[in-house]
Design an enzyme around this catalytic site. Structure first.
Site, PDB file in Angstrom:
ATOM      1  CE1 TYR A 175      35.237  41.964  32.912  1.00  0.00           C
ATOM      2  CE2 TYR A 175      34.051  44.161  32.525  1.00  0.00           C
ATOM      3  CZ  TYR A 175      34.988  43.502  33.120  1.00  0.00           C
ATOM      4  OH  TYR A 175      35.814  44.208  33.974  1.00  0.00           O
ATOM      5  CB  ALA A 203      39.226  50.680  35.333  1.00  0.00           C
ATOM      6  CB  SER A 204      37.784  46.043  35.581  1.00  0.00           C
ATOM      7  OG  SER A 204      36.486  46.739  34.898  1.00  0.00           O
ATOM      8  CB  ILE A 205      42.488  45.958  38.892  1.00  0.00           C
ATOM      9  CG1 ILE A 205      43.294  45.938  37.664  1.00  0.00           C
ATOM     10  CG2 ILE A 205      43.258  45.564  40.036  1.00  0.00           C
ATOM     11  CD1 ILE A 205      44.759  46.668  37.678  1.00  0.00           C
ATOM     12  CB  SER A 206      37.593  47.836  41.529  1.00  0.00           C
ATOM     13  OG  SER A 206      38.370  48.838  41.283  1.00  0.00           O
TER      14      SER A 206
END
Length: 615
Positions: A341, A182-185
């Site tokens: 965000y 997910a948002s660790i991308s």
């Protein structure tokens, strides 16, 4: 001569003749047991009397003119655990040694063994505690599978999977299981953005239209505004997220912008009517809610994953095509004024990246993964076979687990479309930590430099400069002798670049830790310790992720002792600085959505600090 020299002489002397007894007990003091065995074997030797005189053993030792009792010589021999034939070969080669130094070395070895045992017990305790924390969060959230990884000072010390990566086939989770991150991308993509900026290819402060002339010009409050890449990486660009409800709120603003472009005066009347209608509908809605009484907060607040754009199934052929989802929508706020965000903002960043680098985004990122050594990190695509890829799950209205619906994340690769395993995430965290702590240019004599608190900004004060100067002098004062010859490889990114990335940005916030701020692709929590014995807020960096059927976190906790000279052994003259990376990296990924993992990751990181000094 130390025990190390004894071993060297022994091996060199008997290379031509095999040993009768295996040297499996080196470094083990078994005096009482081995003394009798050695004495019996010596008695059997014809030339035993030649070795009974201790003067031969002390010819080059510390007591060259003084006889040494045979019992002491025997004690030295049995201390290192060598066989009788090895001792004979040693004597024949006229290699001698000192009794005192061996006894001293023996004590050092005992201390090392004791420390190793203590550290092993601490490690076991930390792993058991962390496993219990992970099991708790798995049970509380009903996650089918969860994988955790911990790295201490750049070394992976614990990786484990709990539960199932595929429930239907009862496939267990392992350290090799690949899930959506997910948002660790965003954090991973930020590394490539920073590299393009370092090389001068990408200017963070130029409007996006400099790279994307086709991107629509934006207006806010009737005025033309510019959106920069620097604003986008900190969620300050005003680009919307998946929720479109705000468009109704900003309907008046959009109509006013159209009014200024048009000469039709009737538009203003339509705007006023529309505004009044929206207000009447809002007031009627409030009246209905007041009649019904208080509603459940979950019913009042729309769930994040109820937004339809999470469930897009279309495969987008290019980043430019992905921009069509939001590029014509009005801005939520003026760029740079507020924090919102948004993953769509990172899709715009990826479009800027591929134009600046003159390469398609997928090609650019695959080359980037190879450079970093991330062998199991991919842009999520449904067609390729990716081994160890796990399944993802959601809960239905009754709370039962079901298979996650099919989605295609090609529209948001940079913001939340990567898949990976814990090994690669730990590696990436250490790459960032290494670059953050190591500076090849700051000190001429040292391979690493001090890194403590978060920098206050791009323009440091006089106090900051003086402190930095004092730190540099202290480093130069301890790094001498052989330490000055240490040469470390440069980090992937420069220290100044990492300072910029990990510096909190004004007007930002962090939803998963209210004490933190957003920086550039990362959330940063600053060090804070105001009252004795009260809450100590640790300095750390992290990013969480949430997707359909997946949750994740990557947390980096820098060592508080980095920059302080390490303890020296008795034989070393100078202290030396630790080599980066120094700190703890924790990552957790699971195949269930809406699972908060940042808090448990921080607790796990703190539990491993007890073993940090010995790794």
């Amino acid at each position: 001569m130390s025990c190390r020299h004894i071993r060297s002489a022994c091996f060199m002397s008997i290379t031509s003749k095999p040993l009768n007894t295996k040297m499996s007990n080196i470094h083990t003091c078994t005096f009482n047991a081995c003394k009798k065995i050695l004495e019996r074997r010596f008695i059997q030797r014809i030339h035993y009397q030649n070795y009974k005189n201790a003067e031969r053993f002390s010819k080059y030792g510390q007591t060259s003119n003084k006889k040494v009792p045979w019992s002491k010589v025997l004690k030295v021999i049995t201390c290192i655990g060598v066989s009788a034939s090895c001792v004979l070969a040693l004597a024949k080669s006229k290699r001698v040694f000192s009794v005192g130094k061996c006894e001293e070395t023996d004590k050092v070895e005992e201390e090392k063994s004791r420390d190793a045992l203590t550290n092993s017990m601490k490690m076991s305790k930390a792993i058991n505690k962390a496993r219990d924390l992970i099991q708790r969060i798995k049970d509380e959230t009903g996650s089918p599978g969860i994988v955790v990884g911990v790295s201490v000072n750049g070394k992976d010390v614990w990786k484990e999977g709990l539960g199932y990566s595929n429930v239907e086939n009862r496939t267990p989770c392992t350290a090799d299981t690949i899930f959506r991150i997910a948002s660790i991308s965003k954090s991973i993509t930020m590394g490539m953005v920073a590299k393009l900026w370092e090389s001068g290819v990408l200017d963070l402060d130029k409007p996006v239209q400099h790279y994307l002339p086709q991107y629509p010009v934006k207006y806010f409050d009737g005025q033309k505004v510019d959106i920069t890449t620097r604003q986008l990486v900190s969620h300050l660009g005003g680009i919307r997220h998946y929720d479109k409800d705000y468009i109704k709120k900003n309907k008046t603003i959009k109509d006013i912008e159209n009014l200024e472009k048009s000469s039709n005066t009737n538009t203003k009347d339509n705007v006023d009517k529309s505004d009044k209608k929206d207000k009447n509908q809002t007031s009627d809605k409030k009246k209905e809610e007041s009649k019904d009484g208080k509603k459940n907060e979950n019913e009042k607040k729309k769930s994040e994953f109820e937004n339809k754009e999470y469930y897009i199934q279309k495969a987008f052929t290019s980043i430019t095509e992905s921009l069509t989802l939001f590029q014509d929508d009005p801005l939520v706020h003026k760029p740079g004024s507020k924090f919102l965000y948004t993953s769509h903002g990172w899709t715009l960043i990826s479009a800027v990246m591929e134009k600046a680098a003159n390469k398609p985004f997928d090609t650019l990122m695959k080359e980037y993964f190879k450079t970093l050594g991330l062998q199991h990190t991919y842009l999520e695509e449904n067609d390729p076979l990716i081994y160890n890829r796990g399944s993802h799950y959601v809960k239905n209205k009754k709370g039962r687990m079901i298979n996650a619906p099919y989605v295609n994340n090609s529209y948001k690769w940079a913001g939340g479309g990567f898949i990976s395993d814990v090994t690669d995430l730990l590696k990436f965290g250490n790459i960032m930590l290494y670059s953050y702590q190591y500076d090849a240019d700051s000190l001429s004599g040292a391979g690493s430099s001090i890194k403590g608190s978060i920098p206050k900004g791009d323009n440091p004060t006089k106090e900051d400069n003086s402190r930095s100067k004092d730190e540099s002098e202290s480093v130069n004062s301890v790094v001498m002798g052989n330490n000055s010859e240490r040469k470390l490889l440069p980090g992937y990114l420069k220290r100044k670049t990492m300072d910029m990335i990990f510096t909190p940005v004004d007007k930002t916030e962090c939803s998963w830790d209210k004490d933190g701020f957003y920086s550039m692709g990362w959330a940063v929590v600053p060090e804070k310790y105001e009252n004795g014995y009260c809450n100590h807020q640790r300095h750390y960096m992290s990013h969480t992720g949430g997707a359909i059927g997946a949750s994740s976190v990557l947390l980096v906790l820098p060592s508080q002792n980095f920059g302080k000279p390490e303890k020296t052994n008795s034989g070393e003259k100078y202290a030396k600085l630790p080599d980066p990376p120094k700190g703890i990296v924790v990552t957790v990924i699971t195949n269930m959505g809406s699972v908060g993992l940042n808090r448990v990751a921080l607790e796990i990181a703190k539990s491993f600090e007890s073993v940090e000094s010995n790794i």
